[in-house]
Design a protein around this motif. Structure first.
Motif, PDB file in Angstrom:
ATOM      1  N   ILE A 123      26.011  15.357  31.686  1.00 14.23           N
ATOM      2  CA  ILE A 123      24.953  15.381  30.678  1.00 14.23           C
ATOM      3  C   ILE A 123      25.348  16.380  29.589  1.00 14.23           C
ATOM      4  N   THR A 124      25.235  15.943  28.318  1.00 14.29           N
ATOM      5  CA  THR A 124      25.595  16.790  27.183  1.00 14.29           C
ATOM      6  C   THR A 124      24.438  16.836  26.190  1.00 14.29           C
ATOM      7  N   LEU A 125      24.041  18.039  25.802  1.00  8.20           N
ATOM      8  CA  LEU A 125      23.069  18.251  24.736  1.00  8.20           C
ATOM      9  C   LEU A 125      23.865  18.521  23.470  1.00  8.20           C
ATOM     10  N   ILE A 126      23.743  17.602  22.493  1.00  8.40           N
ATOM     11  CA  ILE A 126      24.600  17.656  21.307  1.00  8.40           C
ATOM     12  C   ILE A 126      23.847  18.229  20.111  1.00  8.40           C
ATOM     13  N   GLY A 127      24.281  19.412  19.676  1.00  6.83           N
ATOM     14  CA  GLY A 127      23.796  19.966  18.428  1.00  6.83           C
ATOM     15  C   GLY A 127      24.801  19.803  17.310  1.00  6.83           C
ATOM     16  N   ALA A 128      26.053  19.509  17.671  1.00  2.00           N
ATOM     17  CA  ALA A 128      27.137  19.472  16.689  1.00  2.00           C
ATOM     18  C   ALA A 128      26.970  18.367  15.650  1.00  2.00           C
ATOM     19  N   THR A 129      26.255  17.300  15.974  1.00  2.00           N
ATOM     20  CA  THR A 129      26.108  16.195  15.030  1.00  2.00           C
ATOM     21  C   THR A 129      25.239  16.578  13.840  1.00  2.00           C
ATOM     22  N   ASN A 130      24.134  17.289  14.087  1.00  4.44           N
ATOM     23  CA  ASN A 130      23.149  17.549  13.031  1.00  4.44           C
ATOM     24  C   ASN A 130      22.908  19.027  12.736  1.00  4.44           C
ATOM     25  N   ASP A 131      23.590  19.930  13.437  1.00  2.00           N
ATOM     26  CA  ASP A 131      23.519  21.372  13.178  1.00  2.00           C
ATOM     27  C   ASP A 131      22.087  21.908  13.127  1.00  2.00           C
ATOM     28  N   PRO A 132      21.294  21.719  14.176  1.00  2.00           N
ATOM     29  CA  PRO A 132      19.905  22.190  14.132  1.00  2.00           C
ATOM     30  C   PRO A 132      19.812  23.706  14.251  1.00  2.00           C
ATOM     31  N   ALA A 133      18.677  24.242  13.827  1.00  2.00           N
ATOM     32  CA  ALA A 133      18.285  25.611  14.164  1.00  2.00           C
ATOM     33  C   ALA A 133      17.418  25.534  15.410  1.00  2.00           C
ATOM     34  N   VAL A 134      17.662  26.442  16.361  1.00  2.00           N
ATOM     35  CA  VAL A 134      16.970  26.374  17.652  1.00  2.00           C
ATOM     36  C   VAL A 134      16.364  27.743  17.947  1.00  2.00           C
ATOM     37  N   ASP A 135      15.050  27.770  18.182  1.00  2.00           N
ATOM     38  CA  ASP A 135      14.332  28.998  18.520  1.00  2.00           C
ATOM     39  C   ASP A 135      13.733  28.841  19.915  1.00  2.00           C
ATOM     40  N   ILE A 136      14.184  29.666  20.851  1.00  2.00           N
ATOM     41  CA  ILE A 136      13.778  29.552  22.248  1.00  2.00           C
ATOM     42  C   ILE A 136      13.101  30.854  22.668  1.00  2.00           C
ATOM     43  N   THR A 137      11.846  30.774  23.050  1.00  2.00           N
ATOM     44  CA  THR A 137      11.116  31.958  23.492  1.00  2.00           C
ATOM     45  C   THR A 137      11.543  32.388  24.891  1.00  2.00           C
ATOM     46  N   GLY A 138      11.864  31.429  25.740  1.00  2.00           N
ATOM     47  CA  GLY A 138      12.260  31.717  27.118  1.00  2.00           C
ATOM     48  C   GLY A 138      13.765  31.759  27.283  1.00  2.00           C
ATOM     49  N   ASP A 139      14.244  31.278  28.446  1.00  2.00           N
ATOM     50  CA  ASP A 139      15.659  31.357  28.803  1.00  2.00           C
ATOM     51  C   ASP A 139      16.429  30.119  28.353  1.00  2.00           C
ATOM     52  N   LEU A 140      17.730  30.316  28.148  1.00  2.00           N
ATOM     53  CA  LEU A 140      18.678  29.227  27.915  1.00  2.00           C
ATOM     54  C   LEU A 140      19.635  29.226  29.091  1.00  2.00           C
ATOM     55  N   ASP A 141      19.679  28.099  29.831  1.00  2.00           N
ATOM     56  CA  ASP A 141      20.386  28.136  31.113  1.00  2.00           C
ATOM     57  C   ASP A 141      20.846  26.739  31.510  1.00  2.00           C
ATOM     58  N   TYR A 142      21.785  26.699  32.448  1.00  2.00           N
ATOM     59  CA  TYR A 142      22.195  25.475  33.128  1.00  2.00           C
ATOM     60  C   TYR A 142      21.702  25.592  34.566  1.00  2.00           C
ATOM     61  N   THR A 143      20.881  24.640  35.002  1.00  2.00           N
ATOM     62  CA  THR A 143      20.207  24.828  36.288  1.00  2.00           C
ATOM     63  C   THR A 143      20.452  23.690  37.277  1.00  2.00           C
ATOM     64  N   GLY A 144      21.323  22.750  36.955  1.00  2.00           N
ATOM     65  CA  GLY A 144      21.573  21.642  37.869  1.00  2.00           C
ATOM     66  C   GLY A 144      22.401  22.076  39.065  1.00  2.00           C
ATOM     67  N   THR A 145      22.271  21.310  40.144  1.00  2.00           N
ATOM     68  CA  THR A 145      23.021  21.593  41.360  1.00  2.00           C
ATOM     69  C   THR A 145      23.906  20.425  41.774  1.00  2.00           C
ATOM     70  N   ALA A 146      23.889  19.333  41.005  1.00  2.00           N
ATOM     71  CA  ALA A 146      24.708  18.165  41.341  1.00  2.00           C
ATOM     72  C   ALA A 146      26.107  18.326  40.740  1.00  2.00           C
ATOM     73  N   ALA A 147      26.962  17.311  40.976  1.00  2.00           N
ATOM     74  CA  ALA A 147      28.378  17.424  40.620  1.00  2.00           C
ATOM     75  C   ALA A 147      28.663  17.178  39.142  1.00  2.00           C
ATOM     76  N   GLY A 148      27.753  16.553  38.418  1.00  2.00           N
ATOM     77  CA  GLY A 148      27.983  16.275  37.005  1.00  2.00           C
ATOM     78  C   GLY A 148      28.082  17.547  36.185  1.00  2.00           C
ATOM     79  N   SER A 149      28.840  17.480  35.090  1.00  2.00           N
ATOM     80  CA  SER A 149      28.980  18.649  34.222  1.00  2.00           C
ATOM     81  C   SER A 149      27.785  18.778  33.290  1.00  2.00           C
ATOM     82  N   GLU A 150      27.550  20.011  32.826  1.00  2.00           N
ATOM     83  CA  GLU A 150      26.443  20.336  31.934  1.00  2.00           C
ATOM     84  C   GLU A 150      27.035  21.003  30.694  1.00  2.00           C
ATOM     85  N   THR A 151      26.783  20.415  29.505  1.00  2.00           N
ATOM     86  CA  THR A 151      27.426  20.882  28.286  1.00  2.00           C
ATOM     87  C   THR A 151      26.422  20.977  27.154  1.00  2.00           C
ATOM     88  N   ILE A 152      26.563  22.011  26.335  1.00  2.00           N
ATOM     89  CA  ILE A 152      25.851  22.118  25.068  1.00  2.00           C
ATOM     90  C   ILE A 152      26.884  22.283  23.963  1.00  2.00           C
TER      91      ILE A 152
END
Length: 266
Positions: free
Chosen positions: A141-170
């Motif tokens: 699973i990939t979260l893509i910001g590179a296409t549209n260059d968004p501004a992102v404001d996160i009040t809480g945590d930024l994390d990778y939390t999966g436990t399965a074998a698939g890769s996690e990418t931002i």
């Protein structure tokens, strides 16, 4: 157990009604429509999953449970979503719209056959809680910001939390990602590009870069560095921040970058 619906519409005569799912999970294969003033509430431990293409959100999706959105249609920018929102790309790639997300957001892929992407639209994404990328199966699973260059404001945590074998990418894109919580890249990949800036402005928060090469970094809060080598391929500013470095090391990888200490000692 779960209950299956085709269409689900919340439209109370007085305009202030609430429908709450307390005792079972629900799957809606058609349209979900929540009218202005009305609330669709999902209780803790429960899931409401939409597999249909259309969500008309003029009211509120609330509760401590999860609203699982599997549509390929971009998530709407109207209404309020304060439940945990799961963007599940199981059935195809998705678009994360620029809007305010009041509850936590989880980016995941429950497909067992294909890797998926969730692309962030241009503009500002405001998250009043946490943002997590979650590997749920063997597929990536990939979260893509590179296409549209968004501004992102996160009040809480930024994390990778999966436990399965698939890769996690931002892929961050060239926008500014401001995080008031903890940043932990231990279990995934964070890919930057020129112009990207990671700002941490929270109090008593921790940066765990986990071997990722970051671009521009601003530490303006009270930040503890995980004991490791943190590689910066851009500018590093600690002005206005209080930095607890421990046994950390900063490696400045760019010969044209600037380092602003702000009185901090590393």
């Amino acid at each position: 157990y779960s209950s299956h619906f085709n269409h689900l519409k919340i439209d109370s005569p007085g305009g202030t009604g609430t429908l709450t799912f307390n005792d079972f999970d629900v799957i809606a294969s058609g349209q979900i429509k929540v009218e202005t003033g009305d609330t669709l509430s999902v209780s803790s431990g429960r899931k409401l999953t939409q597999t249909g293409s259309t969500l008309v959100l003029n009211g509120t999706i609330a509760g401590a449970g999860r609203f699982v959105y599997r549509s390929a249609t971009a998530f709407p920018t109207s209404g309020t979503v304060s439940s945990i929102l799961v963007l599940d790309a199981r059935d195809g790639d998705q678009t994360m719209s620029n809007r305010t997300y009041t509850g936590a957001v989880e980016i995941t892929n429950n497909s067992t056959t294909a890797a998926r992407n969730v692309t962030m639209s241009a503009g500002t994404h405001t998250l009043s809680s946490s943002l997590s990328v979650v590997a749920s199966t063997s597929q990536n699973i990939t979260l893509i910001g590179a296409t549209n260059d968004p501004a992102v404001d996160i009040t809480g945590d930024l994390d990778y939390t999966g436990t399965a074998a698939g890769s996690e990418t931002i892929t961050s894109g060239a926008g500014t990602w401001t995080v008031s919580g903890n940043v932990n890249f231990s279990d995934g990949t964070f890919t930057t590009e020129p112009g990207d800036t990671l700002v941490m402005n929270g109090s008593a928060k921790t940066l765990t870069s986990a071997g990722q090469t970051l671009r521009n970094v601003t530490l303006s809060g009270s930040i503890t560095l995980a004991n490791a080598t943190h590689t910066i391929n851009g500018n590093l500013s600690m002005a206005g921040g209080t930095i607890t470095a421990g046994t950390s090391t900063f490696t400045m990888a760019s010969i044209s970058a600037s380092l602003t200490g702000g009185g901090n000692t590393l």
